[in-house]
Design a protein around this motif. Structure first.
Motif, PDB file in Angstrom:
ATOM      1  N   ILE A   1       0.905  -1.665   0.323  1.00 37.30           N
ATOM      2  CA  ILE A   1      -0.267  -0.136  -0.176  1.00 37.30           C
ATOM      3  C   ILE A   1       0.668   1.242  -0.184  1.00 37.30           C
ATOM      4  N   VAL A   2       2.098   1.530   0.849  1.00 36.44           N
ATOM      5  CA  VAL A   2       2.784   2.283   1.114  1.00 36.44           C
ATOM      6  C   VAL A   2       3.620   2.333  -0.311  1.00 36.44           C
ATOM      7  N   GLY A   3       3.690   1.493  -1.787  1.00 33.07           N
ATOM      8  CA  GLY A   3       4.467   1.690  -2.429  1.00 33.07           C
ATOM      9  C   GLY A   3       3.931   2.084  -3.203  1.00 33.07           C
ATOM     10  N   ASN A   4       2.863   1.797  -3.532  1.00 28.81           N
ATOM     11  CA  ASN A   4       1.477   1.967  -4.339  1.00 28.81           C
ATOM     12  C   ASN A   4       0.916   3.560  -4.256  1.00 28.81           C
ATOM     13  N   GLU A   5       1.380   3.616  -2.631  1.00 27.83           N
ATOM     14  CA  GLU A   5       0.396   5.253  -2.583  1.00 27.83           C
ATOM     15  C   GLU A   5       1.386   5.980  -3.119  1.00 27.83           C
ATOM     16  N   LEU A   6       3.040   6.041  -3.123  1.00 24.12           N
ATOM     17  CA  LEU A   6       3.564   6.748  -3.395  1.00 24.12           C
ATOM     18  C   LEU A   6       3.858   6.557  -4.996  1.00 24.12           C
ATOM     19  N   LYS A   7       3.632   5.224  -5.765  1.00 25.19           N
ATOM     20  CA  LYS A   7       4.194   5.464  -7.551  1.00 25.19           C
ATOM     21  C   LYS A   7       2.622   6.608  -7.613  1.00 25.19           C
ATOM     22  N   GLN A   8       1.559   6.623  -7.148  1.00 29.09           N
ATOM     23  CA  GLN A   8       0.100   7.289  -7.765  1.00 29.09           C
ATOM     24  C   GLN A   8       0.639   8.934  -7.146  1.00 29.09           C
ATOM     25  N   GLU A   9       1.276   8.604  -5.848  1.00 29.09           N
ATOM     26  CA  GLU A   9       1.734  10.750  -5.658  1.00 29.09           C
ATOM     27  C   GLU A   9       2.961  10.981  -7.160  1.00 29.09           C
ATOM     28  N   LEU A  10       3.629   9.967  -7.502  1.00 27.79           N
ATOM     29  CA  LEU A  10       4.635  10.133  -8.396  1.00 27.79           C
ATOM     30  C   LEU A  10       3.813  10.784  -9.727  1.00 27.79           C
ATOM     31  N   VAL A  11       3.340  10.092  -9.730  1.00 29.84           N
ATOM     32  CA  VAL A  11       1.997  10.051 -11.131  1.00 29.84           C
ATOM     33  C   VAL A  11       1.670  11.051 -11.379  1.00 29.84           C
ATOM     34  N   HIS A  12       0.564  11.320 -10.635  1.00 35.25           N
ATOM     35  CA  HIS A  12      -0.895  12.134 -10.349  1.00 35.25           C
ATOM     36  C   HIS A  12      -0.168  12.948  -8.968  1.00 35.25           C
ATOM     37  N   GLY A  13      -0.504  12.942  -8.150  1.00 35.40           N
ATOM     38  CA  GLY A  13      -0.146  13.406  -6.892  1.00 35.40           C
ATOM     39  C   GLY A  13       1.040  15.236  -6.909  1.00 35.40           C
ATOM     40  N   GLU A  14       1.515  15.537  -5.908  1.00 31.76           N
ATOM     41  CA  GLU A  14       1.695  15.713  -5.171  1.00 31.76           C
ATOM     42  C   GLU A  14       3.186  16.204  -5.796  1.00 31.76           C
ATOM     43  N   LEU A  15       4.244  15.152  -5.508  1.00 32.02           N
ATOM     44  CA  LEU A  15       5.273  14.046  -6.076  1.00 32.02           C
ATOM     45  C   LEU A  15       5.369  14.366  -7.336  1.00 32.02           C
ATOM     46  N   ARG A  16       4.366  14.975  -8.563  1.00 29.97           N
ATOM     47  CA  ARG A  16       4.535  15.194  -9.648  1.00 29.97           C
ATOM     48  C   ARG A  16       5.461  16.201  -9.726  1.00 29.97           C
ATOM     49  N   ASN A  17       4.742  17.602  -8.963  1.00 30.58           N
ATOM     50  CA  ASN A  17       5.365  18.415  -9.194  1.00 30.58           C
ATOM     51  C   ASN A  17       6.696  18.911  -8.536  1.00 30.58           C
ATOM     52  N   PRO A  18       7.529  18.752  -9.278  1.00 36.09           N
ATOM     53  CA  PRO A  18       9.048  18.992  -8.333  1.00 36.09           C
ATOM     54  C   PRO A  18       9.563  20.331  -6.972  1.00 36.09           C
ATOM     55  N   ARG A  19       8.382  21.545  -7.472  1.00 39.64           N
ATOM     56  CA  ARG A  19       8.432  22.348  -6.470  1.00 39.64           C
ATOM     57  C   ARG A  19       7.317  22.288  -5.242  1.00 39.64           C
ATOM     58  N   ARG A  20       6.821  21.834  -5.234  1.00 37.62           N
ATOM     59  CA  ARG A  20       5.734  21.359  -4.409  1.00 37.62           C
ATOM     60  C   ARG A  20       6.071  19.963  -3.608  1.00 37.62           C
TER      61      ARG A  20
ATOM     62  N   HIS B   1       9.101  26.892  -1.376  1.00 36.69           N
ATOM     63  CA  HIS B   1       7.766  27.993  -0.325  1.00 36.69           C
ATOM     64  C   HIS B   1       6.739  26.915   0.179  1.00 36.69           C
ATOM     65  N   LEU B   2       6.152  27.301   1.193  1.00 38.97           N
ATOM     66  CA  LEU B   2       5.062  27.050   2.024  1.00 38.97           C
ATOM     67  C   LEU B   2       4.408  27.596   1.024  1.00 38.97           C
ATOM     68  N   ASN B   3       2.899  26.598   0.771  1.00 39.28           N
ATOM     69  CA  ASN B   3       2.408  26.554   0.671  1.00 39.28           C
ATOM     70  C   ASN B   3       0.654  27.648   1.347  1.00 39.28           C
TER      71      ASN B   3
ATOM     72  N   ILE C   1       8.784  19.139  -3.033  1.00 38.35           N
ATOM     73  CA  ILE C   1      10.618  19.035  -2.841  1.00 38.35           C
ATOM     74  C   ILE C   1      10.474  19.883  -1.163  1.00 38.35           C
ATOM     75  N   LEU C   2       9.536  20.371  -0.683  1.00 35.20           N
ATOM     76  CA  LEU C   2       9.469  20.394   0.678  1.00 35.20           C
ATOM     77  C   LEU C   2       9.446  19.473   1.523  1.00 35.20           C
ATOM     78  N   PRO C   3       8.065  18.652   1.461  1.00 33.92           N
ATOM     79  CA  PRO C   3       7.869  17.238   2.273  1.00 33.92           C
ATOM     80  C   PRO C   3       8.594  16.570   2.521  1.00 33.92           C
ATOM     81  N   ILE C   4       9.450  16.406   1.014  1.00 36.01           N
ATOM     82  CA  ILE C   4      10.272  14.792   0.263  1.00 36.01           C
ATOM     83  C   ILE C   4      12.625  15.776   1.807  1.00 36.01           C
ATOM     84  N   VAL C   5      12.578  17.123   1.419  1.00 37.03           N
ATOM     85  CA  VAL C   5      13.608  17.582   2.414  1.00 37.03           C
ATOM     86  C   VAL C   5      13.072  16.985   3.661  1.00 37.03           C
ATOM     87  N   ALA C   6      11.904  17.430   4.325  1.00 39.15           N
ATOM     88  CA  ALA C   6      11.571  17.243   5.734  1.00 39.15           C
ATOM     89  C   ALA C   6      10.973  15.960   5.857  1.00 39.15           C
ATOM     90  N   ALA C   7      11.563  15.172   4.975  1.00 38.79           N
ATOM     91  CA  ALA C   7      11.614  13.431   5.401  1.00 38.79           C
ATOM     92  C   ALA C   7      13.205  13.329   5.714  1.00 38.79           C
TER      93      ALA C   7
END
Length: 404
Positions: free
Chosen positions: A68-87, A324-326, A89-95
């Protein structure tokens, strides 16, 4: 029933309930039956899968959660927040900050102890997605939606980092033959998911998905287990290979269908059973708990390190880059997420079991994870509760301004 198991509050409540049952059971007059159940072995011996119940929970059922974790990450990479690098970057660096700083704090506290104790540096790295999202859902009805997205992205990347650490640092003897066969199985899995050839399209059209991918997934899992790499890695890998876009003739993507079927299994079975089999820390066996460097290293890493790592990495990135933050979020919201990140329940308990063979060390580690998770949940509830009231007032003011 299955719809309820997809709710964050329900899945988190089941996780907490199972942990409380385990703690009560392990410290009751029936504690012997708890240990007997955990150590009961079953499975096909000729495949080297005659495992105790607690191993089936950690290696087998938890693979569903990691899928489920991997599948959710794939969805984020293709369709979600992780698709846009500028959006993203902050949660990825935070992680990343929330992974590195807790590990460093643990090693700083444990320095000089020597022996097996230092092997638990990976324990405070992980944030429990189900638990953290459940706490946010309970206390944060008026918190901005981007905060949940920030936490979900952070926790997902965090878990992927933990999976990599498990694969690299907590793997014993490696069987290259089994690993090669597992990789071949994953290649077949990925081709059946994403291939566009006439033959594979015909196979997908004529063979039910559960019959096509179910047996293949079991074979990949068994081969990954035989390779010496923790079998949950197979779950993540298959999740990342899922196709997230529907094609002609499909009502939804395979990723979405798998999520619908397996999320209730993860929330209602895999996570609660793992918690039941892993959280039973006997208090009578924890006499040196408060004097143990392992205890304080994990507490420092999860309670303090997560806040410092998540908040610090986010602030520095926003300060010195174009990220920048939302606009809906404030720095106090990010601090609340940093505290919430200290809930390290599921994966932290798993890494603890992989880190320590010594019973006393394992008891100290598990007790510290449970205590840190409770402390972090309470502190996050206080801080995010205050932010929830703040955002509720802001919404009321905007509503009054529009009506006026």
């Amino acid at each position: 029933m299955t719809a309820a198991l997809r709710l964050d509050v329900v899945s988190g409540s089941l996780l907490i309930g199972a942990a409380l049952i385990a703690l009560t059971w392990a410290n009751s007059p029936l504690s012997a039956s708890y240990e007997s159940l955990r150590s009961f072995q079953f499975g096909p011996a000729f495949l080297h899968l005659d495992l105790p119940v607690h191993s089936w929970a950690a290696d087998g059922l938890l693979a569903v959660f990691f899928f489920i974790v991997g599948n959710e990450l794939k969805q984020e990479l293709v369709h979600g927040e992780l698709r846009n690098p500028r959006r993203a970057i902050l949660p990825i660096v935070a992680a990343l900050g929330g992974v590195l700083v807790p590990a460093a704090l643990f090693l700083a506290v444990i320095a000089g102890t020597g022996g097996e104790a230092s092997g638990g540096w990976g324990i405070p790295m992980a944030t429990d997605i189900a638990f953290a999202i459940a706490v946010l859902a309970v206390i944060g009805r008026h918190l901005p939606t981007p905060l949940r997205t920030f936490l979900l992205t952070l926790a997902t990347v965090d878990d992927i980092c933990a999976v990599i650490v498990i694969a690299v640092a907590y793997t014993g003897e490696l069987s290259l033959a089994a690993l090669g066969l597992a990789a071949a199985g994953l290649a077949v899995f990925g081709y059946l998911q994403n291939g566009r050839g006439r033959a594979v399209t015909r196979v997908r059209a004529t063979v039910p998905g559960w019959l096509l991918f179910g047996p293949l997934a079991l074979v990949i899992w068994a081969l990954m287990h035989a390779s010496g790499i923790h079998a949950t890695i197979a779950g993540v890998a298959m999740g990342l290979l899922m196709r997230t876009s529907a094609r002609e003739g499909e009502r939804s993507s395979p990723s979405h269908r798998a999520e619908e079927v397996l999320r209730p299994v993860s929330s209602g079975l895999a996570l609660p059973v793992f918690a039941l089999m892993s959280a039973g820390v006997s208090v009578s066996g924890a006499g040196g708990f408060w004097s143990s460097a392992i205890t304080w290293g994990i507490l420092a890493g999860l309670v303090g390190g997560k806040l410092l790592g998540i908040f610090g990495a986010t602030w520095l990135t926003a300060r010195f880059t174009s990220a920048h933050l939302n606009p809906q979020l404030g720095w106090a919201d990010i601090a609340g997420v940093g505290v919430l990140g200290g809930i390290g329940f599921t994966v932290s308990l798993l890494i603890a079991e992989l880190s320590y063979a010594d019973a006393a060390h394992l008891t100290d580690a598990k007790g510290a994870v449970l205590l840190a998770s409770v402390v972090s949940a309470v502190l996050a509830a206080v801080l995010l509760g205050a932010r929830n009231r703040h955002h509720r007032r802001l919404r009321a003011q905007r509503s009054d301004a529009r009506s006026g």
